[in-house]
Write a protein that holds these residues in place. Structure first.
Motif, PDB file in Angstrom:
ATOM      1  N   PRO A 152     -92.781  10.872  26.453  1.00 55.38           N
ATOM      2  CA  PRO A 152     -92.428   9.502  26.847  1.00 55.38           C
ATOM      3  C   PRO A 152     -93.202   9.061  28.082  1.00 55.38           C
ATOM      4  N   ARG A 153     -93.269   7.759  28.274  1.00 55.89           N
ATOM      5  CA  ARG A 153     -93.820   7.227  29.524  1.00 55.89           C
ATOM      6  C   ARG A 153     -92.894   7.619  30.664  1.00 55.89           C
ATOM      7  N   ARG A 154     -93.473   7.976  31.778  1.00 58.69           N
ATOM      8  CA  ARG A 154     -92.647   8.330  32.928  1.00 58.69           C
ATOM      9  C   ARG A 154     -93.323   7.903  34.219  1.00 58.69           C
ATOM     10  N   VAL A 155     -92.550   7.355  35.137  1.00 61.06           N
ATOM     11  CA  VAL A 155     -92.996   7.075  36.500  1.00 61.06           C
ATOM     12  C   VAL A 155     -91.856   7.439  37.438  1.00 61.06           C
ATOM     13  N   LEU A 156     -92.175   7.509  38.708  1.00 58.69           N
ATOM     14  CA  LEU A 156     -91.171   7.781  39.729  1.00 58.69           C
ATOM     15  C   LEU A 156     -90.926   6.506  40.518  1.00 58.69           C
ATOM     16  N   LEU A 157     -89.688   6.103  40.621  1.00 61.22           N
ATOM     17  CA  LEU A 157     -89.311   4.922  41.389  1.00 61.22           C
ATOM     18  C   LEU A 157     -88.665   5.378  42.690  1.00 61.22           C
ATOM     19  N   ARG A 158     -89.216   4.913  43.790  1.00 64.73           N
ATOM     20  CA  ARG A 158     -88.689   5.267  45.107  1.00 64.73           C
ATOM     21  C   ARG A 158     -88.233   3.987  45.812  1.00 64.73           C
ATOM     22  N   VAL A 159     -86.941   3.908  46.099  1.00 60.94           N
ATOM     23  CA  VAL A 159     -86.387   2.766  46.828  1.00 60.94           C
ATOM     24  C   VAL A 159     -86.058   3.231  48.236  1.00 60.94           C
ATOM     25  N   TYR A 160     -86.656   2.562  49.218  1.00 56.90           N
ATOM     26  CA  TYR A 160     -86.503   2.994  50.609  1.00 56.90           C
ATOM     27  C   TYR A 160     -85.063   2.854  51.084  1.00 56.90           C
ATOM     28  N   GLY A 161     -84.679   3.783  51.961  1.00 58.58           N
ATOM     29  CA  GLY A 161     -83.356   3.717  52.562  1.00 58.58           C
ATOM     30  C   GLY A 161     -83.255   2.586  53.573  1.00 58.58           C
TER      31      GLY A 161
ATOM     32  N   LYS B 217     -91.595  -4.639  48.182  1.00 55.92           N
ATOM     33  CA  LYS B 217     -91.085  -4.795  49.541  1.00 55.92           C
ATOM     34  C   LYS B 217     -90.321  -3.579  50.047  1.00 55.92           C
ATOM     35  N   ASN B 218     -89.405  -3.051  49.269  1.00 52.50           N
ATOM     36  CA  ASN B 218     -88.580  -1.936  49.739  1.00 52.50           C
ATOM     37  C   ASN B 218     -88.707  -0.708  48.856  1.00 52.50           C
ATOM     38  N   GLY B 219     -89.902  -0.498  48.307  1.00 47.01           N
ATOM     39  CA  GLY B 219     -90.098   0.700  47.512  1.00 47.01           C
ATOM     40  C   GLY B 219     -91.455   0.756  46.863  1.00 47.01           C
ATOM     41  N   ARG B 220     -91.626   1.680  45.948  1.00 46.41           N
ATOM     42  CA  ARG B 220     -92.909   1.849  45.272  1.00 46.41           C
ATOM     43  C   ARG B 220     -92.718   2.668  43.999  1.00 46.41           C
ATOM     44  N   PHE B 221     -93.747   2.600  43.138  1.00 45.79           N
ATOM     45  CA  PHE B 221     -93.825   3.438  41.953  1.00 45.79           C
ATOM     46  C   PHE B 221     -94.912   4.487  42.186  1.00 45.79           C
ATOM     47  N   GLU B 222     -94.625   5.715  41.769  1.00 46.85           N
ATOM     48  CA  GLU B 222     -95.574   6.807  41.926  1.00 46.85           C
ATOM     49  C   GLU B 222     -95.798   7.496  40.591  1.00 46.85           C
ATOM     50  N   GLU B 223     -96.901   8.189  40.510  1.00 44.17           N
ATOM     51  CA  GLU B 223     -97.195   9.008  39.334  1.00 44.17           C
ATOM     52  C   GLU B 223     -96.108  10.069  39.174  1.00 44.17           C
ATOM     53  N   TYR B 224     -95.683  10.264  37.934  1.00 40.74           N
ATOM     54  CA  TYR B 224     -94.715  11.330  37.659  1.00 40.74           C
ATOM     55  C   TYR B 224     -95.472  12.607  37.330  1.00 40.74           C
ATOM     56  N   VAL B 225     -95.143  13.683  38.045  1.00 38.27           N
ATOM     57  CA  VAL B 225     -95.794  14.973  37.822  1.00 38.27           C
ATOM     58  C   VAL B 225     -94.844  15.867  37.032  1.00 38.27           C
ATOM     59  N   GLU B 226     -95.329  16.364  35.886  1.00 37.45           N
ATOM     60  CA  GLU B 226     -94.513  17.288  35.075  1.00 37.45           C
ATOM     61  C   GLU B 226     -94.314  18.560  35.896  1.00 37.45           C
ATOM     62  N   SER B 227     -93.118  18.713  36.411  1.00 38.16           N
ATOM     63  CA  SER B 227     -92.904  19.813  37.341  1.00 38.16           C
ATOM     64  C   SER B 227     -91.423  20.093  37.494  1.00 38.16           C
ATOM     65  N   THR B 228     -91.142  21.169  38.216  1.00 34.82           N
ATOM     66  CA  THR B 228     -89.779  21.471  38.629  1.00 34.82           C
ATOM     67  C   THR B 228     -89.762  21.552  40.144  1.00 34.82           C
ATOM     68  N   THR B 229     -88.671  21.125  40.739  1.00 36.52           N
ATOM     69  CA  THR B 229     -88.535  21.205  42.197  1.00 36.52           C
ATOM     70  C   THR B 229     -88.129  22.612  42.585  1.00 36.52           C
ATOM     71  N   LEU B 230     -88.735  23.136  43.632  1.00 40.77           N
ATOM     72  CA  LEU B 230     -88.336  24.456  44.108  1.00 40.77           C
ATOM     73  C   LEU B 230     -86.887  24.423  44.584  1.00 40.77           C
ATOM     74  N   THR B 231     -86.261  25.565  44.562  1.00 37.54           N
ATOM     75  CA  THR B 231     -84.871  25.686  44.997  1.00 37.54           C
ATOM     76  C   THR B 231     -84.795  26.477  46.294  1.00 37.54           C
ATOM     77  N   LYS B 232     -83.602  26.553  46.845  1.00 42.11           N
ATOM     78  CA  LYS B 232     -83.395  27.310  48.084  1.00 42.11           C
ATOM     79  C   LYS B 232     -83.722  28.786  47.896  1.00 42.11           C
ATOM     80  N   ASP B 233     -83.564  29.283  46.672  1.00 38.91           N
ATOM     81  CA  ASP B 233     -83.882  30.686  46.400  1.00 38.91           C
ATOM     82  C   ASP B 233     -85.372  30.888  46.145  1.00 38.91           C
ATOM     83  N   ASP B 234     -86.032  29.876  45.577  1.00 35.25           N
ATOM     84  CA  ASP B 234     -87.469  29.986  45.299  1.00 35.25           C
ATOM     85  C   ASP B 234     -88.274  30.221  46.573  1.00 35.25           C
ATOM     86  N   ILE B 235     -87.946  29.473  47.630  1.00 39.89           N
ATOM     87  CA  ILE B 235     -88.759  29.584  48.841  1.00 39.89           C
ATOM     88  C   ILE B 235     -88.561  30.929  49.535  1.00 39.89           C
ATOM     89  N   ARG B 236     -87.528  31.668  49.164  1.00 37.02           N
ATOM     90  CA  ARG B 236     -87.291  32.989  49.749  1.00 37.02           C
ATOM     91  C   ARG B 236     -88.055  34.075  48.985  1.00 37.02           C
TER      92      ARG B 236
END
Length: 597
Positions: free
Chosen positions: A195-204, A237-256
């Protein structure tokens, strides 16, 4: 254990001119156990670093050199490894980055930006949010989304763990692959399997007081030219669209995991050395100092707002004593001015949620979220990463830290050793080694001058004593000269006053103990050199260990202030107040221990 895809770093007698190709890293299911595993790193050794016949797993995917993973135009140029030498200039000719042009920090390829369009997350929910998202994708002309017309086909999934922004993964119907293209050699168009995928980031809310969005976007554009991080697709104005990277986020155990930790160290070293391509302006102030100076008054105002809204929190603030804390901050900053920590391009927020692992065969690590990035001390960036080992942002109570999970010395040395290896391969030198050599030369020079001065003073004193003895009667001289001689034919002259024994060397020998010492054969190493210009591995790692832990205190300061400000303005479901005082109290608790290193 040996890796079939690795090659040894062979360095022969002419090692200074010998190019060294880094091994290829191909991850496997057995990585966690087969490479290093849970065994302690082979770091605390006293020998200088010599890479002859050793095998180093740099963890970069299918790269000939570390430099090529950042700078594509360097991919055919192997890294060069050489012994430390204080006279090496920055980016010497032996560096794998030699010949790179220094680039200005500019915005090279402008992305379409709509300053008058925004997404209001407080009023837009579910179907309305999907409709507004599709409108912005069309207005910003994001690639492959023009043919999507029905917002009901969109799926928005909110990514947890983000503490500054609201981040959504936006999925749409698969795109059509045109006929007679490399991806579709047939005569008929076909649907993409993904599927098409992008990342939407809305600023805090209220982040304008904490960070500069212009600086962030400027850096993102420059980093994207070097293929670092996801690409920008559109800005509103209060955010952006970014390329979506096929990936997994590291976990607290991964970095150890020891191997993953070394891989992170390599990536961090790559980022830090971007400073060689985009150098800081003259008189640049480290990002930490600038942030802390700006955030202190904001934190004071935030405390008043928080206590006015919830009076029960006043007791916590009073017990902590914020004014005393400001004095402690000033003292720590003064003490850190004497700690060697080079200025680098720092991410400044390398928590595990900001590190992605690609799902392709390369297993590449991708660093994201450069909101707080900028020129900063190396010690802060590494020390801050170590502080993030104590966090668990995906637990039931994500604001609670676990100080007992701070990396042990062995775990830190494993990371620092990998960082050191990467910097040697990438730059041809190590900044800490150069600094240690510089001060070692100063110490040797001072010691030599002191010894020479003492030797001359001793000789003058003996000559004066001899002149006095000549004036004495022959009977007194004869009485004083009745003294034993040692095996080295040294005459001991006893003064007639206090009865002390003064050694006088024979005329045919030197005037100092150093001159009469037997010459010791110099140690030789694997490369045939005596190592006189080198710095031991243990010295470098010990210096970096002290550096990063001392600067970890500034991480507690900065993010503690950040938490107070966020507690007064953020709408994200996170207990910033509790998080803040955990960081501030940890600063106070760790300060005596770390500053005593």
């Amino acid at each position: 254990p040996e890796d079939a895809n690795s090659t040894a770093l062979e360095v022969d007698a002419s090692w200074q001119e010998q190019p060294v190709r880094l091994p290829t890293y191909v991850p496997s299911e057995a990585d966690n156990d087969s490479i290093r595993g849970d065994s302690p790193p082979t770091t605390p050794v006293d020998d200088p670093i010599y890479l002859s016949g050793s095998k180093k797993h740099f963890g970069f995917s299918a790269r000939q050199s570390v430099a090529s993973s950042i700078f594509p135009w360097q991919k055919h140029k192997p890294a060069v490894c050489h012994q430390y030498a204080p006279h090496r200039p920055p980016l010497s000719k032996r560096s794998s980055l030699a010949g790179l042009k220094v680039l200005p920090v500019i915005r090279p390829d402008a992305v379409k930006c709509l300053d008058d369009e925004e997404i209001d997350l407080l009023s837009l929910k579910d179907d309305q949010l999907a409709k507004r998202t599709l409108e912005l994708l069309h207005l910003l002309e994001v690639q492959d989304w023009a043919e999507v017309t029905d917002h009901h086909s969109l799926t928005l999934f909110r990514i947890s763990g983000a503490l500054t922004n609201c981040i959504f993964q936006v999925s749409g119907p698969p795109s059509t692959i045109p006929a007679n293209t490399p991806d579709n050699p047939t005569d008929e168009p076909v649907l993409n399997t993904k599927p098409r995928r992008v990342l939407l980031r809305v600023y805090g809310i209220g982040l304008e007081s904490l960070i500069s969005r212009n600086d962030e976007l400027k850096w993102l554009q420059n980093l994207s030219t070097m293929q670092i991080g996801p690409s920008l697709l559109g800005i509103f104005k209060n955010g952006r669209f970014e390329e979506y990277v096929e990936s997994t986020t590291l976990t607290k155990d991964d970095i150890r995991n020891p191997r993953t930790s070394r891989h992170i160290a390599h990536r961090m070293c790559e980022l830090h050395n971007i400073v060689n391509v985009f150098p800081p302006p003259e008189g640049c102030i480290p990002q930490t100092q600038e942030n802390i100076a700006r955030w202190i008054p904001l934190a004071k105002d935030a405390i008043e707002k928080i206590c006015a809204k919830d009076p029960s929190k006043r007791a916590v603030v009073d017990e902590f004593d914020f004014e005393k804390f400001l004095v402690e901050v000033d003292e720590v900053h003064r003490d850190l001015t004497s700690v060697h920590s080079p200025l680098v391009f720092a991410h400044n927020d390398t928590q595990y949620g900001n590190i992605l692992k690609t799902m392709d065969d390369s297993g590449e690590l991708v660093v994201i979220d450069f909101e707080y990035a900028g020129y900063n001390t190396r010690g802060f960036d590494i020390g801050n990463h170590f502080c993030e080992w104590t966090a668990d942002y995906h637990s039931d109570i994500p604001s609670v830290l676990h100080p007992d999970r701070y990396p042990t010395k062995e775990e830190q040395l494993n990371f620092l050793e990998a960082y050191m290896e990467a910097e040697i391969a990438l730059c041809g030198y190590h900044l800490t080694a150069i600094n240690l050599n510089k001060y070692a030369k100063k110490r040797r020079s001072f010691t030599s001058a002191l010894a020479s001065g003492l030797s001359k003073a001793t000789l003058s004193a003996l000559q004066a004593t001899s002149a006095v003895l000549k004036k004495r009667s022959s009977s007194e001289i004869a009485r004083d000269e009745v003294a034993p001689k040692d095996s080295n034919n040294t005459t001991f002259v006893t003064s007639n006053g206090a009865g002390t024994v003064v050694p006088v060397q024979q005329q045919q020998k030197g005037n100092s103990a150093a001159e009469n010492e037997k010459p010791q054969p110099r140690k030789t190493h694997k490369d045939g050199s005596d190592g006189s210009g080198g710095v031991s591995k243990a010295e470098i790692l010990d210096s970096m260990y002290k550096e990063v832990n001392k600067f970890a205190l500034t991480s507690h300061i900065m993010w503690g202030l950040w938490g107070l400000i966020q507690a007064s303005q953020s709408e994200i479901d996170f207990d910033y107040f509790e998080y803040s005082f955990q960081r501030l109290n940890e600063f106070r608790r760790r300060r005596p221990e770390f500053m005593a290193l």
